[in-house]
Every structure is written in structure tokens, then in C-alpha cells.
Design a protein around this motif. Structure first.
Motif, short mmCIF file in Angstrom:
data_model
loop_
_atom_site.label_atom_id
_atom_site.label_comp_id
_atom_site.label_asym_id
_atom_site.label_seq_id
_atom_site.Cartn_x
_atom_site.Cartn_y
_atom_site.Cartn_z
N ASP A 113 28.12 34.50 41.74
CA ASP A 113 28.80 35.43 41.32
C ASP A 113 28.32 37.00 41.96
OD1 ASP A 113 30.21 36.52 38.40
OD2 ASP A 113 28.50 37.74 38.35
N GLY A 114 28.07 36.97 43.01
CA GLY A 114 27.93 38.10 43.79
C GLY A 114 28.69 38.34 44.55
N TRP A 115 29.70 37.82 44.69
CA TRP A 115 30.80 37.60 45.73
C TRP A 115 32.46 37.80 44.67
CZ3 TRP A 115 30.91 32.06 47.01
CH2 TRP A 115 30.05 31.53 48.42
N THR A 116 32.01 38.51 43.66
CA THR A 116 32.87 39.14 42.11
C THR A 116 33.32 40.12 42.17
OG1 THR A 116 32.39 36.41 41.07
CG2 THR A 116 33.65 38.18 39.82
N THR A 117 31.96 40.74 41.75
CA THR A 117 32.50 42.12 42.17
C THR A 117 33.60 43.34 42.95
OG1 THR A 117 30.38 42.46 39.99
CG2 THR A 117 31.45 44.34 41.19
N PRO A 118 31.84 43.30 44.23
CA PRO A 118 32.89 43.72 45.19
C PRO A 118 34.11 43.13 46.34
CG PRO A 118 31.21 42.12 46.11
CD PRO A 118 31.19 42.24 44.42
N ALA A 119 35.20 41.95 45.37
CA ALA A 119 36.12 41.29 45.86
C ALA A 119 37.46 41.94 44.72
CB ALA A 119 35.61 39.86 45.87
N ARG A 120 36.58 42.34 43.10
CA ARG A 120 37.80 42.43 42.49
C ARG A 120 37.87 44.04 42.45
NH1 ARG A 120 35.52 43.74 35.75
NH2 ARG A 120 34.91 45.07 37.31
N ASN A 121 37.06 44.77 43.20
CA ASN A 121 37.00 46.06 42.36
C ASN A 121 37.35 46.13 44.57
OD1 ASN A 121 35.45 47.29 40.37
ND2 ASN A 121 33.39 47.42 41.75
N ALA A 122 38.02 45.52 45.53
CA ALA A 122 38.25 46.09 46.56
C ALA A 122 40.13 45.44 46.22
CB ALA A 122 38.13 44.83 47.54
N LEU A 123 39.88 44.45 45.62
CA LEU A 123 41.33 43.86 45.02
C LEU A 123 42.69 45.23 44.61
CD1 LEU A 123 41.37 40.17 45.01
CD2 LEU A 123 42.40 41.12 46.54
N VAL A 124 41.87 46.01 43.46
CA VAL A 124 42.88 46.36 43.21
C VAL A 124 43.28 47.57 43.30
CG1 VAL A 124 42.37 48.08 40.96
CG2 VAL A 124 41.27 45.99 40.97
N PRO A 125 42.37 48.14 45.01
CA PRO A 125 44.23 48.88 45.29
C PRO A 125 44.68 48.43 46.01
CG PRO A 125 41.51 49.08 46.73
CD PRO A 125 41.40 48.06 45.55
N ARG A 126 44.81 47.22 46.61
CA ARG A 126 45.96 45.84 47.42
C ARG A 126 47.05 45.98 46.14
NH1 ARG A 126 42.46 42.28 51.60
NH2 ARG A 126 40.83 43.60 52.40
N LEU A 127 46.74 45.74 44.97
CA LEU A 127 47.17 45.32 43.99
C LEU A 127 48.37 46.55 43.54
CD1 LEU A 127 45.82 42.28 42.39
CD2 LEU A 127 47.41 42.08 44.62
N VAL A 128 47.63 47.36 43.35
CA VAL A 128 48.45 48.67 42.12
C VAL A 128 48.81 50.12 43.33
CG1 VAL A 128 46.71 47.73 40.77
CG2 VAL A 128 46.22 49.59 41.92
N ALA A 129 49.73 50.66 43.23
CA ALA A 129 49.96 52.14 43.88
C ALA A 129 49.40 53.05 43.44
CB ALA A 129 51.71 52.31 43.49
N ASP A 130 48.71 53.99 44.76
CA ASP A 130 47.81 54.53 44.83
C ASP A 130 48.19 55.82 44.05
OD1 ASP A 130 45.39 55.80 47.03
OD2 ASP A 130 47.22 58.04 46.63
N GLN A 131 49.50 56.27 43.15
CA GLN A 131 49.63 56.54 42.05
C GLN A 131 48.53 55.90 40.36
OE1 GLN A 131 51.65 55.97 44.07
NE2 GLN A 131 53.58 55.97 42.42
N ALA A 132 48.43 55.00 40.68
CA ALA A 132 48.56 54.33 39.23
C ALA A 132 46.87 53.61 39.56
CB ALA A 132 48.91 53.30 39.26
N LEU A 133 46.09 54.01 40.66
CA LEU A 133 44.99 53.18 41.14
C LEU A 133 44.00 54.18 40.32
CD1 LEU A 133 43.34 51.94 42.45
CD2 LEU A 133 42.59 54.19 44.24
N MET A 134 43.73 54.99 39.00
CA MET A 134 42.83 55.52 38.69
C MET A 134 43.15 55.00 37.35
SD MET A 134 41.60 59.45 37.38
CE MET A 134 39.86 59.22 36.49
N LYS A 135 44.43 54.66 36.45
CA LYS A 135 44.46 54.37 35.95
C LYS A 135 45.18 52.68 35.48
CE LYS A 135 49.05 53.18 32.57
NZ LYS A 135 50.37 53.94 31.96
N ALA A 136 44.05 52.18 36.74
CA ALA A 136 44.18 50.52 37.18
C ALA A 136 42.57 50.59 36.89
CB ALA A 136 44.08 50.15 37.83
N ASN A 137 41.88 51.96 37.36
CA ASN A 137 40.08 51.05 37.41
C ASN A 137 39.81 51.65 35.61
OD1 ASN A 137 39.77 50.97 39.75
ND2 ASN A 137 40.15 53.06 40.49
#
Length: 433
Positions: A113-137
Motif C-alpha cells: 500500500d506504500g506505493w499507492t499514495t505517491p502513485a495516485r497523487n502523481a497520476l492526478v495532474p497527468r489525467l486532468v487539465a492544469d486549470q482543473a487540477l485544484m478542483k480534481a484535488n
């Protein structure tokens, strides 16, 4: 603005977090029933954090070699198998009662499970447009808090009604479904997969943008293959060499030092000694705290356009508002008012947390981001453990009220660190270079 894979990631991680809460309650209840010892029961979360700390240290080697969606899938497949084994061991068929196998499986599950959080948080900005990043978070943070808010109450009822074994079977099934969903995530920064077995990164060289890890942050250099040591320290070097990342990490660590004051044991002492109430009020305060966090996440999503224009200010406002409310909480002895104060801390806590995460995601190249999050999580897990020891000592020697006042002062200090380094937040983020 949101790619389809973001919704898959969001849904699968929500299900995974729900399963985490279920299994923690089930195993803690099992150990407590078997031993009657609080010490043995607290070993469950302690071993979990310890294994995640070790996992975080070596995570960069896995991140450099494999695609992030595959790491999530691998982690969840391993946890699915381990939970299935644990359920079989605790089933009426075998009726396992020895704690050593249970503890060993907990450590293996937590390591994965120790891989999950850094992988998830790093994937989010790859999967959303920059202007929507804060909304996604904000959306991710809101569902995380909803899971925490409802999960602990529901899981306690389920374990009481059915026992640990059926709950662990449900957890294993949830991880199986999560694993299946994760296979549908496509990382747009990687070449399209040629087959289900195409799991390595496109570069498989452990470098972010071709830069040698020993060079200053953001520079380009030779393409020499890095050693394992180079790969392991790359995220740490980025944290140190980027003024903005260094400031954000120091703020996070400082804030985390006082964050353990909301742990159950401290709250219970406050309820009994200051509010002069029974344990049911401990439950009310916990419920109010998580309700406030959910409200805070929803407000961040609703006000995202206004907050985007003042992200640094919003982060400092969140930290200072939380500090003021913590002081009010410490000095108040009226129980109903305490619920209102705790409810108000939620929006400020989420405002600070979501702003910091968004700033980190925008401050480093997307290829290097997983290693940065891995290094930061390792630091924060370490500080979290130290925080429990520090706050326990302060509560013991100076009293529970002074412990909360000290925690508030730490939050002010964390905001001060940000203000002193405000120039680093005026520079253009590397994500947009």
C-alpha cells in the motif's frame, strides 16, 4: 478537462480507501478480542505505518521501472491475495488464533500500500487539465473524508454484527474489483500499451526529462544510465534543490508535527478532563471533525475559480484559520460549542491541504512527481510517528490544554515558513515551463 481515466482512478481509490478502513477496524477488533490488550491492538496501525515507511524508501526504484497504473494494479492484486489468505486463516474452517501470521500479513499488505499514495497523487495532474487540477484535488480530498467519516462508523457496525471474517472477505472482494478497475487507467504521458504485459515506463531510465539526478533541479544533462542509488535519491534531490518544493515540504512537516493532536486518545482525554463528558461525546467530536472536513472539500470545489487566483494566500489562510480555531478549542469547556468549533476547522484544514498538494503538483516535472511524492510521504510518515511521541509527552507533563495550544503555535510556525519563503511561490511553476 477530466480524462476518463481520472474518474476510474477516483472511483477505484475511493473503493480502496473504504476497504482500508474496514480491514483496520476488523483486525483491531480481532486482536483486541483475542488478547484483551490495547498494546497488541495498537500494534496494528504501528506495523502498518512502519511497513509503509520502508515501502516509501524503495518506491522510486519501482516508479522508475514501471508505469504508475501498473504499480497501482500490482499493489492491489497483492493486497487482494493477502486479504484472501488472511480471511481463510481467520475463517471458521481453520480458526487461526496466532497473532504472528496476522501481523506478518498486515506488514506485507501495508508495504504494498506504500506505493499507492505517491502513485495516485502523481497520476492526478497527468489525467486532468492544469486549470482543473485544484478542483480534481478537492474532489479526491472530499471523497477521502467521506470515506473516513462514514467508514469508521459503518465498519464498526459491520464488524459487531458479522465478525471480522465476513468483513475481510468483503475487503478482499473490494480489492479484486479495485484491481480490475485500475487496469482501465491509461497514463497519457506514456506511450500507448502494446499489450497487457507492456508495463515498463516509456524511458525506463529513472530520469525526469533526461536530467542527471546529481545536477541542479530542472537542468538537462547526459543520458547516462543512473545507478539504483541515483534513482533512490532523485526525488530527495528535487525536494532540496527546488526552493518551492523545499518550502512546501518544510511547511508540511512542521504542520504534521502538531497534527496528531486529533488522535482518538488525546480527544478522549480532553472530553473527560476538560468537557467533563462521557465517551459518547468523543464520538460526537470525531463525527463533527469529519463532517467539517467533508464540508471543507465541497467548499474548495465550489470556490475553486476564486481560489486558483490566490492559491498561496488560500494556503496560508487555511493554516492560520486552523491555528486560531485550535486555540479556541483548547480554551473552551462548553461541550456543544466544541462541536461547532471542530466543524469549522474542516474547511480551513482542507483549504490548506488541497492548496499545498496542488502547488506541489505544479512545481515539478510530471515524470519526476511520483518520486517527489514518495520522498515527501516518507518524511511525513516519520514526522507523524515523532509527533505522537512529542504530543504525548507534552500532554503528560504540561496538560492537555497546553498540548493543543502548542499544536496551534506549530501551525502558525508552518504558515510563517511559507511567508518567509513567499518569493519562491512567485516564480513560474516548472510544470508550465
Amino acid at each position: 478537462m477530466f480524462k476518463r481515466s481520472f474518474y476510474v482512478l477516483w472511483g477505484s481509490q475511493t473503493l480502496s480507501n473504504t476497504a482500508d478502513v474496514l480491514y483496520l477496524v476488523a483486525l483491531t477488533t480481532f486482536v483486541l478480542d483475542r488478547t484483551g490488550s490495547v498494546v497488541f491492538a495498537t500494534l496494528v496501525p504501528f506495523l502498518r505505518v512502519s511497513a509503509q515507511l520502508v515501502s516509501g524508501l524503495i518506491a522510486p526504484l519501482m516508479i522508475a521501472k514501471y508505469r504508475l497504473p501498473f504499480l497501482l494494479t500490482l499493489s492491489q492484486f497483492g493486497q487482494f491475495v493477502l486479504f484472501a489468505l488472511l480471511a481463510v486463516y481467520l475463517s471458521p474452517l481453520i480458526g487461526g488464533v496466532q497473532l504472528l501470521p496476522v501481523y506478518a500479513i498486515i506488514m506485507c499488505i501495508s508495504f504494498l500500500d506504500g506505493w499507492t499514495t505517491p502513485a495516485r497523487n502523481a497520476l492526478v495532474p497527468r489525467l486532468v487539465a492544469d486549470q482543473a487540477l485544484m478542483k480534481a484535488n478537492g474532489m479526491v480530498a472530499t471523497t477521502d473524508q467521506i470515506v473516513q467519516f462514514a467508514g469508521w462508523a459503518v465498519s464498526g457496525v459491520l464488524v459487531a454484527a458479522f465478525g471480522p471474517f465476513p468483513v475481510l472477505v468483503a475487503v478482499a472482494a473490494a480489492y479484486g474489483l479495485t484491481m480490475a478497475l485500475t487496469t482501465m487507467i491509461e497514463d497519457p504521458t506514456e506511450p500507448k500499451r502494446r499489450s497487457p504485459w507492456d508495463v515498463r515506463t516509456g524511458t525506463d531510465n529513472g530520469l525526469a526529462g533526461g536530467g542527471a539526478p546529481d545536477q541542479p533541479f530542472g537542468e538537462q544533462g547526459t543520458n547516462r544510465p543512473p545507478s539504483r542509488w541515483d534513482t533512490l535519491k532523485e526525488g530527495w534531490i528535487a525536494l532540496w534543490q527546488s526552493p518551492r518544493l523545499r518550502s512546501l515540504t518544510l511547511m508540511d512537516m512542521t504542520d504534521m508535527l502538531g497534527g496528531s493532536v486529533w488522535a482518538g486518545a488525546f480527544l478522549l482525554v480532553f472530553v473527560k478532563e476538560i468537557l467533563l463528558k462521557g465517551e459518547q461525546w468523543w464520538g460526537y467530536i470525531n463525527a463533527s471533525y469529519f463532517a467539517g472536513a467533508v464540508l471543507g472539500g465541497l467548499l474548495v470545489v465550489a470556490l475553486v475559480e476564486r481560489l486558483e487566483r490566490r492559491l498561496f494566500t488560500a494556503m496560508l489562510l487555511g493554516m492560520l484559520g486552523y491555528a486560531v480555531l485550535t486555540v479556541w478549542f483548547a480554551l473552551n469547556d462548553h461541550a456543544p460549542l466544541t462541536l461547532f468549533i471542530v466543524l469549522l476547522t474542516g474547511p480551513f484544514t482542507e483549504l490548506a491541504a488541497v492548496s499545498r498538494r496542488t502547488l506541489i503538483q505544479r512545481s515539478v516535472d510530471k515524470e519526476l512527481l511520483p518520486k517527489v511524492f514518495s520522498a515527501q510521504n516518507t518524511l511525513l510518515n516519520t514526522v507523524s510517528g515523532l509527533s505522537l511521541l512529542l504530543m504525548s509527552g507534552i500532554a503528560e507533563w504540561f496538560g492537555i490544554i497546553n498540548m493543543y495550544l502548542f499544536a496551534a503555535a506549530i501551525s502558525v510556525l508552518a504558515a510563517g515558513v511559507g511567508w518567509l519563503n513567499r518569493k519562491s511561490f512567485k516564480a513560474k511553476s516548472t510544470a508550465n515551463l
